[in-house]
Design a protein around this motif. Sequence first.
Motif, PDB file in Angstrom:
ATOM      1  N   VAL A  60       0.854  -1.181   0.000  1.00 47.08           N
ATOM      2  CA  VAL A  60       0.000   0.000   0.000  1.00 47.08           C
ATOM      3  C   VAL A  60       0.892   1.234   0.000  1.00 47.08           C
ATOM      4  O   VAL A  60       1.715   1.415   0.906  1.00 47.08           O
ATOM      5  N   GLU A  61       0.702   2.080  -1.009  1.00 45.54           N
ATOM      6  CA  GLU A  61       1.513   3.278  -1.169  1.00 45.54           C
ATOM      7  C   GLU A  61       0.767   4.503  -0.667  1.00 45.54           C
ATOM      8  O   GLU A  61      -0.467   4.543  -0.656  1.00 45.54           O
ATOM      9  N   SER A  62       1.544   5.524  -0.299  1.00 46.08           N
ATOM     10  CA  SER A  62       0.971   6.807   0.081  1.00 46.08           C
ATOM     11  C   SER A  62       2.007   7.892  -0.165  1.00 46.08           C
ATOM     12  O   SER A  62       3.194   7.596  -0.331  1.00 46.08           O
ATOM     13  N   TYR A  97       5.078   3.486  -8.651  1.00 49.00           N
ATOM     14  CA  TYR A  97       4.696   2.176  -8.140  1.00 49.00           C
ATOM     15  C   TYR A  97       5.826   1.611  -7.279  1.00 49.00           C
ATOM     16  O   TYR A  97       6.991   1.703  -7.658  1.00 49.00           O
ATOM     17  N   CYS A  98       5.468   0.995  -6.174  1.00 53.55           N
ATOM     18  CA  CYS A  98       6.496   0.279  -5.426  1.00 53.55           C
ATOM     19  C   CYS A  98       6.413  -1.211  -5.752  1.00 53.55           C
ATOM     20  O   CYS A  98       5.374  -1.713  -6.179  1.00 53.55           O
ATOM     21  N   ASN A  99       7.518  -1.863  -5.560  1.00 50.40           N
ATOM     22  CA  ASN A  99       7.635  -3.285  -5.845  1.00 50.40           C
ATOM     23  C   ASN A  99       8.456  -3.947  -4.742  1.00 50.40           C
ATOM     24  O   ASN A  99       9.410  -3.348  -4.232  1.00 50.40           O
ATOM     25  N   ALA A 100       8.070  -5.146  -4.367  1.00 54.08           N
ATOM     26  CA  ALA A 100       8.822  -5.882  -3.356  1.00 54.08           C
ATOM     27  C   ALA A 100       8.801  -7.367  -3.681  1.00 54.08           C
ATOM     28  O   ALA A 100       7.773  -7.898  -4.125  1.00 54.08           O
ATOM     29  N   ARG A 151       6.844 -19.687  -0.025  1.00 54.00           N
ATOM     30  CA  ARG A 151       6.561 -19.424  -1.424  1.00 54.00           C
ATOM     31  C   ARG A 151       7.084 -18.034  -1.777  1.00 54.00           C
ATOM     32  O   ARG A 151       6.823 -17.075  -1.048  1.00 54.00           O
ATOM     33  N   PRO A 152       7.813 -17.893  -2.867  1.00 51.06           N
ATOM     34  CA  PRO A 152       8.308 -16.570  -3.238  1.00 51.06           C
ATOM     35  C   PRO A 152       7.175 -15.647  -3.688  1.00 51.06           C
ATOM     36  O   PRO A 152       6.148 -16.126  -4.191  1.00 51.06           O
ATOM     37  N   PHE A 153       7.340 -14.371  -3.470  1.00 48.37           N
ATOM     38  CA  PHE A 153       6.360 -13.402  -3.944  1.00 48.37           C
ATOM     39  C   PHE A 153       7.055 -12.242  -4.638  1.00 48.37           C
ATOM     40  O   PHE A 153       8.219 -11.944  -4.384  1.00 48.37           O
ATOM     41  N   ASP A 154       6.323 -11.596  -5.501  1.00 49.12           N
ATOM     42  CA  ASP A 154       6.761 -10.395  -6.218  1.00 49.12           C
ATOM     43  C   ASP A 154       5.503  -9.560  -6.403  1.00 49.12           C
ATOM     44  O   ASP A 154       4.634  -9.921  -7.182  1.00 49.12           O
ATOM     45  N   ARG A 155       5.393  -8.489  -5.644  1.00 48.04           N
ATOM     46  CA  ARG A 155       4.150  -7.721  -5.608  1.00 48.04           C
ATOM     47  C   ARG A 155       4.375  -6.268  -6.027  1.00 48.04           C
ATOM     48  O   ARG A 155       5.462  -5.718  -5.851  1.00 48.04           O
ATOM     49  N   TRP A 156       3.292  -5.686  -6.540  1.00 48.64           N
ATOM     50  CA  TRP A 156       3.272  -4.284  -6.921  1.00 48.64           C
ATOM     51  C   TRP A 156       2.230  -3.544  -6.099  1.00 48.64           C
ATOM     52  O   TRP A 156       1.167  -4.098  -5.773  1.00 48.64           O
ATOM     53  N   GLY A 157       2.528  -2.304  -5.792  1.00 47.13           N
ATOM     54  CA  GLY A 157       1.534  -1.441  -5.183  1.00 47.13           C
ATOM     55  C   GLY A 157       0.553  -0.948  -6.238  1.00 47.13           C
ATOM     56  O   GLY A 157       0.721  -1.185  -7.441  1.00 47.13           O
ATOM     57  N   GLN A 158      -0.447  -0.214  -5.777  1.00 45.76           N
ATOM     58  CA  GLN A 158      -1.514   0.244  -6.671  1.00 45.76           C
ATOM     59  C   GLN A 158      -1.111   1.482  -7.471  1.00 45.76           C
ATOM     60  O   GLN A 158      -1.779   1.830  -8.440  1.00 45.76           O
ATOM     61  N   GLY A 159      -0.037   2.116  -7.073  1.00 50.34           N
ATOM     62  CA  GLY A 159       0.418   3.315  -7.771  1.00 50.34           C
ATOM     63  C   GLY A 159      -0.075   4.585  -7.100  1.00 50.34           C
ATOM     64  O   GLY A 159      -1.181   4.632  -6.559  1.00 50.34           O
ATOM     65  N   THR A 160       0.771   5.607  -7.113  1.00 45.96           N
ATOM     66  CA  THR A 160       0.399   6.901  -6.564  1.00 45.96           C
ATOM     67  C   THR A 160       0.871   7.985  -7.543  1.00 45.96           C
ATOM     68  O   THR A 160       1.997   7.932  -8.052  1.00 45.96           O
ATOM     69  N   GLN A 161       0.008   8.942  -7.805  1.00 53.78           N
ATOM     70  CA  GLN A 161       0.300   9.986  -8.790  1.00 53.78           C
ATOM     71  C   GLN A 161       1.184  11.066  -8.185  1.00 53.78           C
ATOM     72  O   GLN A 161       0.900  11.583  -7.102  1.00 53.78           O
TER      73      GLN A 161
END
Length: 120
Positions: A5-7, A94-97, A105-115
Amino acid sequence: QVQLVESGGGLVQAGGSLRLSCAASGSIFKINDMGWYRQAPGKQRELVAEIGSDGSTNYVDSVKGRFTISRDNGKNTVYLQMNSLKPEDTAVYYCNAGGLERSWRPFDRWGQGTQVTVSS
């Protein structure tokens, strides 16, 4: 499931500053690399900055000396301090982790994006 979650985005005048935050939550065992990407209208998404679990950092040339990426491992949060902003920094950020869930289990996730919008 791991979520990001981005802010912190918004509108700022050229020369101003913004700080983006991205918090990861869920069944996290370990987070490896965390990064910030951006996508401007009509352009491809590009890496802005990334930080490893050891604190090592990497920046795209256009933001070196102006942006600083950092992370708080205790809070599973990555930050992007953006100073001396320019109109060409305008984009959706966008953030990514990536890492391992508690299930290993490996994960690769993206945030929803912030303008981020920088006015001249």
